[in-house]
Design a protein around this motif. Structure first.
Motif, PDB file in Angstrom:
ATOM      1  N   TRP A   1      -1.621   9.939   8.935  1.00 36.98           N
ATOM      2  CA  TRP A   1      -2.921  10.262   8.348  1.00 36.98           C
ATOM      3  C   TRP A   1      -3.319   9.336   7.204  1.00 36.98           C
ATOM      4  CZ3 TRP A   1      -5.706  12.986  11.391  1.00 36.98           C
ATOM      5  CH2 TRP A   1      -5.143  13.998  12.179  1.00 36.98           C
ATOM      6  N   VAL A   2      -2.501   8.371   6.863  1.00 36.21           N
ATOM      7  CA  VAL A   2      -2.847   7.414   5.805  1.00 36.21           C
ATOM      8  C   VAL A   2      -3.956   6.483   6.287  1.00 36.21           C
ATOM      9  CG1 VAL A   2      -2.014   5.443   4.443  1.00 36.21           C
ATOM     10  CG2 VAL A   2      -0.563   7.484   4.719  1.00 36.21           C
ATOM     11  N   VAL A   3      -4.981   6.333   5.455  1.00 38.78           N
ATOM     12  CA  VAL A   3      -6.100   5.437   5.771  1.00 38.78           C
ATOM     13  C   VAL A   3      -6.424   4.612   4.530  1.00 38.78           C
ATOM     14  CG1 VAL A   3      -8.521   5.265   6.449  1.00 38.78           C
ATOM     15  CG2 VAL A   3      -7.068   7.059   7.443  1.00 38.78           C
TER      16      VAL A   3
ATOM     17  N   LEU B   1      -4.192   9.062   1.240  1.00 42.54           N
ATOM     18  CA  LEU B   1      -3.930  10.225   2.083  1.00 42.54           C
ATOM     19  C   LEU B   1      -4.551  11.436   1.421  1.00 42.54           C
ATOM     20  CD1 LEU B   1      -2.501  11.704   4.433  1.00 42.54           C
ATOM     21  CD2 LEU B   1      -0.512  11.942   2.934  1.00 42.54           C
ATOM     22  N   GLU B   2      -5.337  12.176   2.165  1.00 39.67           N
ATOM     23  CA  GLU B   2      -5.967  13.385   1.641  1.00 39.67           C
ATOM     24  C   GLU B   2      -5.818  14.516   2.650  1.00 39.67           C
ATOM     25  OE1 GLU B   2      -9.946  12.855   0.298  1.00 39.67           O
ATOM     26  OE2 GLU B   2      -9.482  11.105  -0.940  1.00 39.67           O
ATOM     27  N   LEU B   3      -5.112  15.568   2.249  1.00 44.11           N
ATOM     28  CA  LEU B   3      -4.975  16.763   3.074  1.00 44.11           C
ATOM     29  C   LEU B   3      -5.700  17.903   2.371  1.00 44.11           C
ATOM     30  CD1 LEU B   3      -1.236  16.616   4.230  1.00 44.11           C
ATOM     31  CD2 LEU B   3      -3.262  15.579   5.270  1.00 44.11           C
TER      32      LEU B   3
ATOM     33  N   GLY C   1       0.811  -1.216   0.000  1.00 45.85           N
ATOM     34  CA  GLY C   1       0.000   0.000   0.000  1.00 45.85           C
ATOM     35  C   GLY C   1       0.842   1.262   0.000  1.00 45.85           C
ATOM     36  N   LEU C   2       0.307   2.316   0.594  1.00 44.91           N
ATOM     37  CA  LEU C   2       0.915   3.642   0.566  1.00 44.91           C
ATOM     38  C   LEU C   2       1.883   3.837   1.740  1.00 44.91           C
ATOM     39  CD1 LEU C   2       1.090   6.512  -0.603  1.00 44.91           C
ATOM     40  CD2 LEU C   2      -0.942   7.093   0.775  1.00 44.91           C
ATOM     41  N   VAL C   3       3.142   4.031   1.406  1.00 43.94           N
ATOM     42  CA  VAL C   3       4.176   4.261   2.417  1.00 43.94           C
ATOM     43  C   VAL C   3       4.851   5.605   2.140  1.00 43.94           C
ATOM     44  CG1 VAL C   3       6.376   3.472   3.375  1.00 43.94           C
ATOM     45  CG2 VAL C   3       4.600   1.807   2.772  1.00 43.94           C
ATOM     46  N   ILE C   4       4.865   6.460   3.132  1.00 44.01           N
ATOM     47  CA  ILE C   4       5.529   7.761   3.002  1.00 44.01           C
ATOM     48  C   ILE C   4       7.024   7.551   3.272  1.00 44.01           C
ATOM     49  CG2 ILE C   4       5.613  10.160   3.753  1.00 44.01           C
ATOM     50  CD1 ILE C   4       2.940   9.275   2.504  1.00 44.01           C
TER      51      ILE C   4
END
Length: 220
Positions: free
Chosen positions: A99-101, A105-107, A63-66
């Motif tokens: 904040w990843v769900v 991620l949406e800011l 998935g999404l990893v910063i």
């Protein structure tokens, strides 16, 4: 008080007493900025455990990893030469991962400075652009060593008066000043989706949505 009354007077009449008082008050502003940074770093520390849990979960499902996220002002790259361009940076890798769900991620399209683990970089940056000893008559821009300053004592006096006397407009006034100088905070983010690495840069007043079709593919 008396200082504020002097501030609205003749903009060309900067006395030594004015400058001495402004130096003192600039120190208070710097102290406020330092505290804001410390608060943001403490918040990030509290967020780190949950961020680590989310990162491991995202890695397991590709998935999404910063990978790296920098909130900055005064530069548009991760690495900058201090002698060429001064910048203020804050590592927000932990904050964004927090904040990843569900691999997203949406800011919002508003300043990130009010978010948990962030703070307002513009005050610290503006403070660094002011050097009282580098200005001659009428606040004309001069160079001091290898560093250039873009704000005169008088322009700082005007901004300072607005900042403290008009709470409702201080953010708007500062934002306008920074916009005019073309130095607005940005978010510089490198992230992985599966095995693929991407990079995206957004202005502080723009939304950040990850994954993003406009992001630059870096590699695997």
């Amino acid at each position: 008080g008396r200082l504020m009354n002097r501030m609205v007077g003749d903009e060309d009449s900067t006395t030594k007493e004015d400058e001495k008082q402004l130096r003192k008050e600039q120190g208070l502003l710097r102290s406020h900025s330092n505290k804001a940074r410390e608060d943001a770093e403490r918040q990030a520390l509290l967020m780190s455990r949950q961020a680590s849990i989310k990162k491991r979960a995202e890695e397991k499902k590709d998935g999404l990893v910063i990978v790296k996220a920098i909130y900055m002002i005064g530069a548009d790259k991760f690495e900058t030469k201090e002698s060429e361009r001064r910048s203020v940076t804050l590592d927000v890798t932990t904050q964004l991962q927090f904040w990843v769900v569900d691999s997203k991620l949406e800011l919002p399209s508003s300043s990130k400075s009010q978010m948990l683990g962030f703070y307002d970089l513009t005050v610290e940056y503006l403070d660094d652009l002011i050097d009282y000893d580098s200005f001659g008559e009428k606040g004309k821009k001069q160079e001091s060593g290898d560093k250039k300053y873009f704000f005169s004592v008088n322009s700082f006096k005007t901004w300072w008066q607005t900042y403290w006397n008009d709470p409702n407009s201080k953010k708007r006034s500062l934002h306008k000043t920074m916009m005019e100088r073309k130095c607005v905070p940005i978010l510089n983010v490198e992230y992985k989706l599966g095995s693929q690495l991407y990079r995206i840069v957004v202005r502080d007043d723009e939304p950040l949505i990850l994954p993003n079709a406009t992001a630059t593919f870096i590699g695997t």
